[in-house]
Design a protein around this motif. Sequence first.
Motif, PDB file in Angstrom:
ATOM      1  N   LEU A   1       0.813  -1.334  -0.006  1.00 22.00           N
ATOM      2  CA  LEU A   1      -0.161   0.151  -0.036  1.00 22.00           C
ATOM      3  C   LEU A   1       0.823   1.214   0.149  1.00 22.00           C
ATOM      4  O   LEU A   1       1.712   1.475   0.883  1.00 22.00           O
ATOM      5  CB  LEU A   1      -0.950   0.143   1.337  1.00 22.00           C
ATOM      6  CG  LEU A   1      -2.006   0.960   1.411  1.00 22.00           C
ATOM      7  CD1 LEU A   1      -3.350   0.550   1.987  1.00 22.00           C
ATOM      8  CD2 LEU A   1      -1.317   2.339   2.032  1.00 22.00           C
TER       9      LEU A   1
ATOM     10  N   ILE B   1      -2.489   0.340  -4.494  1.00 14.21           N
ATOM     11  CA  ILE B   1      -2.255  -0.994  -4.154  1.00 14.21           C
ATOM     12  C   ILE B   1      -1.528  -1.741  -5.303  1.00 14.21           C
ATOM     13  O   ILE B   1      -2.153  -2.047  -6.448  1.00 14.21           O
ATOM     14  CB  ILE B   1      -3.577  -1.750  -3.801  1.00 14.21           C
ATOM     15  CG1 ILE B   1      -4.331  -0.798  -2.548  1.00 14.21           C
ATOM     16  CG2 ILE B   1      -3.169  -3.166  -3.026  1.00 14.21           C
ATOM     17  CD1 ILE B   1      -3.702  -0.787  -1.329  1.00 14.21           C
TER      18      ILE B   1
ATOM     19  N   GLU C   1       1.171  -4.663   3.012  1.00 13.50           N
ATOM     20  CA  GLU C   1      -0.157  -5.112   3.698  1.00 13.50           C
ATOM     21  C   GLU C   1      -0.491  -6.478   3.497  1.00 13.50           C
ATOM     22  O   GLU C   1      -0.296  -7.215   2.536  1.00 13.50           O
ATOM     23  CB  GLU C   1      -0.978  -4.369   2.569  1.00 13.50           C
ATOM     24  CG  GLU C   1      -2.706  -4.514   2.844  1.00 13.50           C
ATOM     25  CD  GLU C   1      -3.486  -3.833   1.746  1.00 13.50           C
ATOM     26  OE1 GLU C   1      -4.187  -3.090   2.230  1.00 13.50           O
ATOM     27  OE2 GLU C   1      -3.528  -4.455   0.714  1.00 13.50           O
TER      28      GLU C   1
END
Length: 586
Positions: free
Chosen positions: A130, A488, A163
């Motif tokens: 992220l 992302i 993440e």
Amino acid sequence: MSHATEDLTVQSKSKSNTLNSQRNGNTLGYGYSTGGGGSGGGGSSSPEKLTVLDMILESLGLRNLTSKDIGVLIMLGFMFLLFVISVTGFFVMWFTEYYNNTMLKNLILAENSETANSWLQPDPKYDTLLKAHIFNYTNIEDFLAGRADKMHVEDLGPLTYQEHTVKDQVSFNKNHTVTFRDKKSYKLLPEKSTLREDDVVLVPNVPLLSAAVHVKRMPAFKRLLVTGTIKLFEEPLFKRLTAHEYLWGYRDKIISLESLGGGKTHFGLLKTRNGTSVDSVQLNTGEDDISKFSIITQFNGKPQLDFWQGDECNRIDGSEPSMFSPIELQTRNTVYVFLQVLCRKVPLHFEKEETIYNDIDVLRYRTPLDVFAHPSENPANECFCKNTDRCLPSGVINATKCYDDSPIFPSFPHFFSGDPVLYKDFEGIKPDADLHQTYADIHPRFGFPISGASRIQINIMLDKTPLLRNQAARLENATILPLIWIEITAGDFNDDVLHTLYVSTFGLDAIQLALKYGTLLVSVTTFSLIVASVYYLNSKREEQQLEHSKSSAELEALAGPATGNGSVVVVQVLPHSVSHAHRGEP
């Protein structure tokens, strides 16, 4: 006569019996019997009993075969069986999707399967990244004071985090679906960041801007009470925070008000992402139909949304962003993903086939440029405007109902593909397709993205209510203020991950090619051997027929003239001793 002279005994038989005896193998050579005769004539052996193999060979016209001939016949049967199997395999591998569909069965999320376990608790080496970018309003004080013509925003970042996502509160259902909540955790990666968490930024006061909208809808007495309380806090329209506070949370006085925060005390733009999600998702496991794999069937317990006006905009039947049905990818048609941050499904259009990571083929999909377009440009977006106070210019979507009526208006980063009117009062907004458009490189066989970037910008709208009127005098009403944009992406795969990816990709492809061309080669080879064997056996049969015809002709020539009743004379050669004994000689 001398002893060397042999006597001849004449025995009459019917012509038909003689020929039948010859066919049954009771004669040797040209009809001369080897049996010795008594005083009344020569003895004859009994007919040979036929076996099943003899009868089969007889029906094929093949008799008196050598062991080599029988070996050829056995090989012919084996080759025919192998030919049937290989031809069947050839058509299956070349003209059906049986192989691919068999491989796809390993992708379904069956309870307790290896695939499901890897999806529920993935290895950290497959974690995503992220990347958070913050818009820093460097001259906002000068702009609000009238000393600057435009607001200057600086795109700071990224702040990059690893993440890690696991599935929480999981329930496998009898209708081939699974219900779960995402549980995310984050780890800062300083080496991949160009911004530090303790860096101070000047940003819009999101709790204050959001409170202005909520207070406006309160009953008059409560509105006056809450407005007075907020003014006592003397909260500025823009405030200085560290990057960590802005993203992950800080204690805020406005949020702490029961009438606004509902018992919350902290606010951060990404705070709700850290930990277990408040939203539950149900998706299809693909067990009953692989084409439905990963399609979302319920969101927060409902089969469709109630944020928008019209069933089409409220549909949630897009894929979960981390995986797609390979069946749907085969057609290269548009696929859909359901994005919780937007509370809607978004189309992805096939762009091209691409090669990444040293010869791994992928399918590249991109979001269309008109996904956030005004209904005059994209009529499909009409229902996203009908239940809102205003339908904004192309480039943003009104997601207030998705965020508890907070004035959140997502877009692509830097208002990419949006109407320039959105950023006419800003400096530093620079839309760029390469940096700001969402795309996904999806593995065609497995259906999961192995590269790409999902990019979304979070904006807030200024509503110049009495609570903000004095501080926001210089700003136009309904100005869209960019807050952050996030990206992302897939993580940096190490050698172990790449090796697994290569083996999975090229190993299955190699097996498929081996089966395709192997069945083709075996089919051609066995067919050639069958033709050669049939040719050999046919030549053998013609040779036997020719010998049989020759034997019959010679037999008739030696038999002499026929008797009146159709009989022939068969000459039998008797041994010398038998001849003399018949005469009574010693």
